[in-house]
Structure formats: C-alpha cells, structure tokens
Design a protein around this motif. Structure first.
Motif, PDB file in Angstrom:
ATOM      1  N   PHE A   1       0.831  -1.203   0.000  1.00  0.00           N
ATOM      2  CA  PHE A   1       0.000   0.000   0.000  1.00  0.00           C
ATOM      3  C   PHE A   1       0.868   1.257   0.000  1.00  0.00           C
ATOM      4  N   VAL A   2       1.900   1.270   0.821  1.00  0.00           N
ATOM      5  CA  VAL A   2       2.799   2.427   0.890  1.00  0.00           C
ATOM      6  C   VAL A   2       3.466   2.669  -0.463  1.00  0.00           C
ATOM      7  N   LYS A   3       3.912   1.595  -1.086  1.00  0.00           N
ATOM      8  CA  LYS A   3       4.535   1.727  -2.401  1.00  0.00           C
ATOM      9  C   LYS A   3       3.537   2.276  -3.425  1.00  0.00           C
ATOM     10  N   GLY A   4       2.277   1.841  -3.339  1.00  0.00           N
ATOM     11  CA  GLY A   4       1.248   2.343  -4.238  1.00  0.00           C
ATOM     12  C   GLY A   4       0.958   3.813  -4.017  1.00  0.00           C
ATOM     13  N   ILE A   5       0.913   4.229  -2.756  1.00  0.00           N
ATOM     14  CA  ILE A   5       0.679   5.637  -2.428  1.00  0.00           C
ATOM     15  C   ILE A   5       1.802   6.503  -2.995  1.00  0.00           C
ATOM     16  N   GLU A   6       3.026   6.019  -2.883  1.00  0.00           N
ATOM     17  CA  GLU A   6       4.164   6.776  -3.422  1.00  0.00           C
ATOM     18  C   GLU A   6       4.073   6.890  -4.940  1.00  0.00           C
ATOM     19  N   LYS A   7       3.651   5.828  -5.599  1.00  0.00           N
ATOM     20  CA  LYS A   7       3.535   5.879  -7.068  1.00  0.00           C
ATOM     21  C   LYS A   7       2.429   6.830  -7.500  1.00  0.00           C
ATOM     22  N   LEU A   8       1.356   6.910  -6.704  1.00  0.00           N
ATOM     23  CA  LEU A   8       0.212   7.747  -7.069  1.00  0.00           C
ATOM     24  C   LEU A   8       0.242   9.116  -6.402  1.00  0.00           C
ATOM     25  N   SER A   9       1.384   9.508  -5.888  1.00  0.00           N
ATOM     26  CA  SER A   9       1.478  10.747  -5.096  1.00  0.00           C
ATOM     27  C   SER A   9       1.065  12.000  -5.859  1.00  0.00           C
ATOM     28  N   SER A  10       1.147  11.967  -7.191  1.00  0.00           N
ATOM     29  CA  SER A  10       0.787  13.152  -7.978  1.00  0.00           C
ATOM     30  C   SER A  10      -0.707  13.224  -8.298  1.00  0.00           C
ATOM     31  N   ASP A  11      -1.458  12.199  -7.918  1.00  0.00           N
ATOM     32  CA  ASP A  11      -2.900  12.180  -8.177  1.00  0.00           C
ATOM     33  C   ASP A  11      -3.578  13.184  -7.240  1.00  0.00           C
ATOM     34  N   ARG A  12      -4.282  14.141  -7.810  1.00  0.00           N
ATOM     35  CA  ARG A  12      -4.884  15.212  -7.004  1.00  0.00           C
ATOM     36  C   ARG A  12      -5.986  14.703  -6.083  1.00  0.00           C
ATOM     37  N   ASN A  13      -6.540  13.537  -6.384  1.00  0.00           N
ATOM     38  CA  ASN A  13      -7.581  12.975  -5.521  1.00  0.00           C
ATOM     39  C   ASN A  13      -7.012  12.224  -4.311  1.00  0.00           C
ATOM     40  N   LEU A  14      -5.700  12.035  -4.316  1.00  0.00           N
ATOM     41  CA  LEU A  14      -5.067  11.300  -3.223  1.00  0.00           C
ATOM     42  C   LEU A  14      -4.752  12.277  -2.088  1.00  0.00           C
ATOM     43  N   VAL A  15      -5.747  12.546  -1.275  1.00  0.00           N
ATOM     44  CA  VAL A  15      -5.599  13.465  -0.136  1.00  0.00           C
ATOM     45  C   VAL A  15      -5.853  12.665   1.138  1.00  0.00           C
ATOM     46  N   LEU A  16      -4.775  12.225   1.785  1.00  0.00           N
ATOM     47  CA  LEU A  16      -4.895  11.383   2.968  1.00  0.00           C
ATOM     48  C   LEU A  16      -5.020  12.230   4.227  1.00  0.00           C
ATOM     49  N   PRO A  17      -5.686  11.724   5.256  1.00  0.00           N
ATOM     50  CA  PRO A  17      -5.724  12.424   6.545  1.00  0.00           C
ATOM     51  C   PRO A  17      -4.295  12.609   7.069  1.00  0.00           C
ATOM     52  N   ALA A  18      -4.059  13.703   7.765  1.00  0.00           N
ATOM     53  CA  ALA A  18      -2.714  14.023   8.234  1.00  0.00           C
ATOM     54  C   ALA A  18      -2.130  12.917   9.110  1.00  0.00           C
ATOM     55  N   ASP A  19      -2.947  12.376  10.019  1.00  0.00           N
ATOM     56  CA  ASP A  19      -2.439  11.333  10.910  1.00  0.00           C
ATOM     57  C   ASP A  19      -2.080  10.067  10.149  1.00  0.00           C
ATOM     58  N   MET A  20      -2.833   9.770   9.096  1.00  0.00           N
ATOM     59  CA  MET A  20      -2.561   8.594   8.285  1.00  0.00           C
ATOM     60  C   MET A  20      -1.274   8.788   7.478  1.00  0.00           C
TER      61      MET A  20
END
Length: 272
Positions: free
Chosen positions: A48-67
């Motif tokens: 999951f972490v690797k996927g988040i890093e790959k999709l980091s430029s996706d404007r819809n990927l706005v995670l909660p600060a604590d997460m």
C-alpha cells in the motif's frame, strides 16, 4: 459490486504490487481510514505504501494528516518480507501431505528439476493454509502474482497441474488465479492453471476483505473455566465453520481436514 473504498483499495494495491498505472477517486478522511483498516487486516501495508508513493501526484489522493504520518514510518523493504517456511507448506490432510512430501522429494531428485515449479506449488499451498485458517489473504495472492510475473516463464505448468490435481487443489488454485484476474489486472493467458473463471470470485473477495477488516482471526479455542466447564468462543467458532464451508467446494478434502485439525488442537489444549 465494489464501493468507492474497495475501488481505491485495489487501485493502490495494483499500483504498489504490479506498478500499474492507476488513479484514485476523491474520498473523505473517514473513508481513507476505513480503507487503511482493510490494508492492515490484509497485511499489505508495504504494498500500500509503495502504491501511495507511485500515485502521489494524483490530485484525488488526499490522505488524513495522521494517516500520512503513520505511512511515513512504513517503507517497502523486501528484505523484511516474510519467507515461506516449512510450517507454511504442509497440508492438514495426512494422505495429501504425504503426497506433497513425495512430490517435492521426487522433483528435487529429478534430472530436470524445476525449482520454480516447486516454488509455485508452495505459494499455492501457503495461500490455501491462510485461507482456511484466517481467511482470504491478499498478501499471499499478491505474492503469487508477483512470482508469476517475475518467474512464470520458468514454471512447468504441465507438471504443476498434475501435482495440483493429485493434491486435490486444482480448483482452489484456479480460485487464486481468478482473484488475480478479477482485481489485479491479470490476463487469463498468463495463468495456464486457470481453465475458467470462478463464478463467485467477486462476491467472495467483497465479503472477505470487508469481514477481515471488521475483525480478523478471532480466537475460538476451547478453554476450561475454573469450575471445570468447557467453553469456547461460540461466535468465532460459527465464523470458522462458515469460512470452512465457503472454501469447501474448492478443496473439500483439505477444508474438512483443516477444520477437524483445528478443532482437535483446541480440545487438546484443555487442561485435564
């Protein structure tokens, strides 16, 4: 039918596990936290972490600060990936386990030994054990998919199909392949052991992922009270029975033996 949380869940996992081009849909902080519960229950945090890093430029990927803060403490480290041990590659049914040991021994002594074929078989069995004892393991399914993508051309599928049939695991292997096709973007021609898609695979995935996120691996062992009465967690026991019945059509011999083995183990733990 997948909801938005499940769609994003699998999009991120596909990106992290197989480097596929994905996009996510905008979600509330509550839904992202709910999604992360599913990630933890399935033990796929590194992917999951690797996927988040790959999709980091996706404007819809706005995670909660604590997460976001928590994810920074997790980084993909293949050296820490749990290896499949001997205890993970055995069957509960004694007859089938003896066949398995014979298959591996004979193959290792053959002039044309195929280590990749043995590895493939061991991953299938690893996944079967996890399915029957804990529920559907996407960690194991991803492991299978990654191995097929990296070493699949070295596997002797004619040989492994014979092994799976002898072990009565051909259909539950096909179920695992159907999951790779259904949610991880594999093509059927990448998986020669999948003769046809399992019809109930989508519903099985939906139920399993959601149920494991609610409560995973609840203990159901019998225990003896101070007064001498034998008790067990009846709710968890019923869940284990339902899980066994869920996989029974795919591997009847091993499903029955696994349940009886767990039941016998629990009874043996009662103090005399």
């Amino acid at each position: 039918m997948q909801n938005i949380i499940q769609r994003n869940f699998f999009s991120v996992l596909r990106a992290g596990a197989f480097n596929s081009d994905e996009s996510v849909e905008a979600m509330s902080p509550f839904k992202w936290r709910r999604l992360y519960q599913m990630v933890e229950a399935q033990q796929v945090v590194p992917v999951f972490v690797k996927g988040i890093e790959k999709l980091s430029s996706d404007r819809n990927l706005v995670l909660p600060a604590d997460m976001s803060t928590e994810l920074k403490s997790h980084r993909e480290d293949e050296s820490q990936k749990q290896a499949i041990g001997d205890e993970d590659v055995k069957m509960s049914n004694r007859i089938l386990n003896n066949r398995l040991r014979h298959i591996i021994s004979k193959e290792m002594e053959a002039d044309d030994t195929s280590v990749e074929s043995i590895d493939f078989l061991e991953i299938i069995i690893y996944n079967v054990r996890k399915m029957l004892n804990r529920g559907l393991s996407l960690d194991g399914i991803i492991r299978l998919g990654q191995y097929l993508r990296s070493r699949g051309d070295k596997i002797d599928f004619v040989k492994t199909e014979g092994w799976l049939s002898s072990l009565r695991l051909d259909r539950i292997a096909q179920l695992q392949g159907s999951i790779l096709i259904s949610v991880f973007g594999f093509e059927q021609d990448e998986l020669p052991f999948v003769k046809e898609m399992e019809k109930d695979v989508a519903a099985l995935i939906d139920r399993s992922v959601c149920d494991m996120a609610k409560d995973s691996a609840e203990e159901w062992h019998f225990h003896q009270t101070r007064s001498g009465f034998v008790q067990n967690n009846s709710r968890a026991l019923r869940k284990n029975v339902r899980r066994s019945m869920k996989y029974y059509p795919y591997a009847p011999w091993e499903t029955t033996s696994s349940f009886l083995s767990n039941l016998g183990k629990s009874l043996s733990e009662i103090e005399e």
